[in-house]
Design an enzyme around this catalytic site. Structure first.
Site, PDB file in Angstrom:
ATOM      1  N   LYS A  74       0.493  -1.454   0.300  1.00 32.93           N
ATOM      2  CA  LYS A  74       0.033  -0.209  -0.381  1.00 32.93           C
ATOM      3  C   LYS A  74       0.693   1.211   0.032  1.00 32.93           C
ATOM      4  O   LYS A  74       2.238   1.237   0.580  1.00 32.93           O
ATOM      5  CB  LYS A  74      -1.184   0.145   0.766  1.00 32.93           C
ATOM      6  CG  LYS A  74      -2.070   1.110   1.632  1.00 32.93           C
ATOM      7  CD  LYS A  74      -3.234   0.556   2.844  1.00 32.93           C
ATOM      8  CE  LYS A  74      -4.268   1.591   2.705  1.00 32.93           C
ATOM      9  NZ  LYS A  74      -4.557   0.669   3.687  1.00 32.93           N
ATOM     10  N   SER A 150      -9.405   0.621   2.659  1.00 33.19           N
ATOM     11  CA  SER A 150      -8.881   1.758   2.326  1.00 33.19           C
ATOM     12  C   SER A 150      -7.729   0.737   1.387  1.00 33.19           C
ATOM     13  O   SER A 150      -7.206   1.674   0.722  1.00 33.19           O
ATOM     14  CB  SER A 150      -7.876   2.454   3.395  1.00 33.19           C
ATOM     15  OG  SER A 150      -7.041   2.340   4.240  1.00 33.19           O
ATOM     16  N   SER A 174      -9.413  -1.775   7.017  1.00 31.62           N
ATOM     17  CA  SER A 174      -9.093  -1.343   5.537  1.00 31.62           C
ATOM     18  C   SER A 174      -8.248  -2.250   4.872  1.00 31.62           C
ATOM     19  O   SER A 174      -7.740  -2.425   4.219  1.00 31.62           O
ATOM     20  CB  SER A 174      -8.219   0.116   5.646  1.00 31.62           C
ATOM     21  OG  SER A 174      -9.539   0.697   5.928  1.00 31.62           O
TER      22      SER A 174
END
Length: 467
Positions: A74, A150, A174
């Site tokens: 990420k 996310s 997330s």
């Protein structure tokens, strides 16, 4: 081919790491436009790291359990020489990271090869990865739908077969939300288990970091490699290395099925997934997690307040450079009365104590991971329990009450459940603090008996193009 099998092939000299990396880089170049999972491809770094693995193998050395395995993270994890964007336009003006994040370094020490950084909601504030600056991430099972967030890019990259292992973060769900919507495995460890140094945090009181994979063995391989004492991370509660095993099955595990809050607030497929896993395990005991909705409300307030505090200077100086949706939620957080936030922390502590008491009777609790399958990109409202509610915040209805008290969770993709559009959906396997070993035992058992497994994505040729 799984990450474990791929690493074994490379360590044995039957495949070269550089050839594996070149194949993955070519595949990302050919297919990632469909998914928009990557925001940065570190091709030169990947080639250099792969060559180093091949040199070590040729010299008779063992590069590690992840020898030559391609990974990505990420884009809130620091990668040396790369600007850490955290999904934000504002961070483009920042200097490149001077060193890798601690967890990136741990994977590299295990022999993994870094392919790049992955799309996410701006500053990790969201459940959909519909990023105003970098574009939405597309679900590999239906390109018109969200991948979740996310950590949407992290989940989509694994589900699409672009890389076998990725890292994400989980504040309110997330990791577990995108794992459920993309049909893969995800781990949110116990709060404080893994170092967070070198990651652009969102809410320090709630943030966890963890891996995604397509099977339980790869998830365990990554998790074991990630463990390590970081004296510079004062939030880490290091208890020594505790590698997990996949042996033992479900025998002796006391399993409960969460009801009340977790048996409402969703669509039929969410509850069907829980029922399918419970049947596979012969689990019948239903249990209530007291005040789950109140705990979730406390998490909302803490998230808003801490997030707003972190970004207040830029909210004042550069409000137009935020994603509009993120900006408005941060601004609302900046206006919260201090007494509300203090009361939320009190509620959270009391709620945690009641939740921990459940583990006197149960080892693992089962709950839905998401309230429905992946909605279409751009959908703002959805009907649940006869009411129209916002899509984005409600995606965390089952994950927020668990993450706000730091419990470890494995998100498991459920097999054989009828869902709209035949889309994937998952469940949460929830444990007591520091009980990741029990979760992995149960997850491996569910995978072996076929109750939980990652489905093949529709938009990857022949399933995994690297097999």
């Amino acid at each position: 081919m799984s990450a474990a099998a791929l690493a074994a092939e490379i360590r044995a000299g039957r495949r070269r790491a550089i050839e594996v990396v070149e194949a993955h880089l070519a595949d990302i170049a050919a297919r990632d436009a469909r998914f928009n999972a990557f925001t940065e491809v570190t091709a030169a770094r990947a080639r250099a790291e792969a060559e180093a693995v091949d040199v070590a193998v040729a010299a008779g050395q063992d590069p590690g359990p992840l020898a030559g395995v391609p990974i990505a993270v990420k884009n809130l994890f620091d990668l040396e020489g790369v600007v850490t964007l955290a999904g934000a336009k504002i961070e483009r003006d920042s200097l490149p990271a001077r060193a890798d994040a601690f967890l990136v370094r741990k994977l590299r020490e295990a022999g993994a090869v870094m392919l790049g950084a992955l799309n996410m909601d701006e500053y990790a504030y969201g459940f959909t990865t519909e990023n105003a600056h970098f574009g939405p991430c597309h679900n590999p099972h239906d390109l018109t739908r969200i991948a979740g967030g996310s950590s949407g890019g992290s989940a989509a990259a694994v589900a699409a077969g672009l890389v076998p292992i990725t890292l994400g973060s989980d504040t309110n769900g997330s990791i577990r939300v995108p794992a459920s919507l993309c049909g893969i495995w995800g781990l949110k460890p116990t709060y404080g288990r893994l170092s967070r140094r070198g990651a652009f945090l969102f809410v320090g009181a709630l943030d966890h970091l963890g891996p995604f994979a397509r099977d339980v063995a790869d998830l365990a391989l990554a998790y074991n490699a990630l463990q390590g004492d970081d004296a510079e991370d004062h939030a880490q509660a290091w208890r020594g290395p505790e590698p997990v095993s996949l042996e033992g099955g479900a025998e002796g595990l006391r399993i409960g099925i969460l009801d009340d809050h977790f048996a409402r607030n969703g669509h039929a497929e969410a509850f069907a997934a829980v029922a399918a896993v419970a049947r596979a395990l012969g689990a019948t005991h239903r249990v209530t997690l007291p005040d789950a909705a109140i705990g979730r409300a406390a998490a909302f307030l803490i998230t808003m307040a801490e997030g707003a505090n972190l970004h207040l200077p830029n909210l004042r100086a550069r409000p137009d450079d935020f994603d509009p949706g993120t900006r408005d939620r941060f601004l609302a957080g900046a206006l919260l009365p201090a007494t509300w936030v203090q009361q939320a922390q009190r509620v959270r502590a009391a709620y945690r104590a009641r939740a921990l008491a459940l583990f006197d009777e149960f080892d693992v609790l089962i709950a839905p991971a998401t309230p429905y399958v992946a909605p279409p990109i751009g959908q703002e409202m959805i009907e649940v329990d006869g009411q129209m509610i916002p899509v984005r915040p409600n995606l965390g209805v089952y994950t927020q009450p668990i993450s706000c008290i730091g419990l470890p969770v494995i998100a498991a993709p459920v097999a054989g459940v009828a869902t709209p559009g035949n889309l994937p959906i998952g469940v949460q396997l929830i444990g007591a603090p520091w009980a990741e070993d029990k979760l992995f035992r149960l997850a491996a058992h569910l995978e072996r008996i076929g109750a939980c497994r990652a489905p093949e994505p529709r938009n990857a040729p022949n399933g995994n193009p690297h097999a």
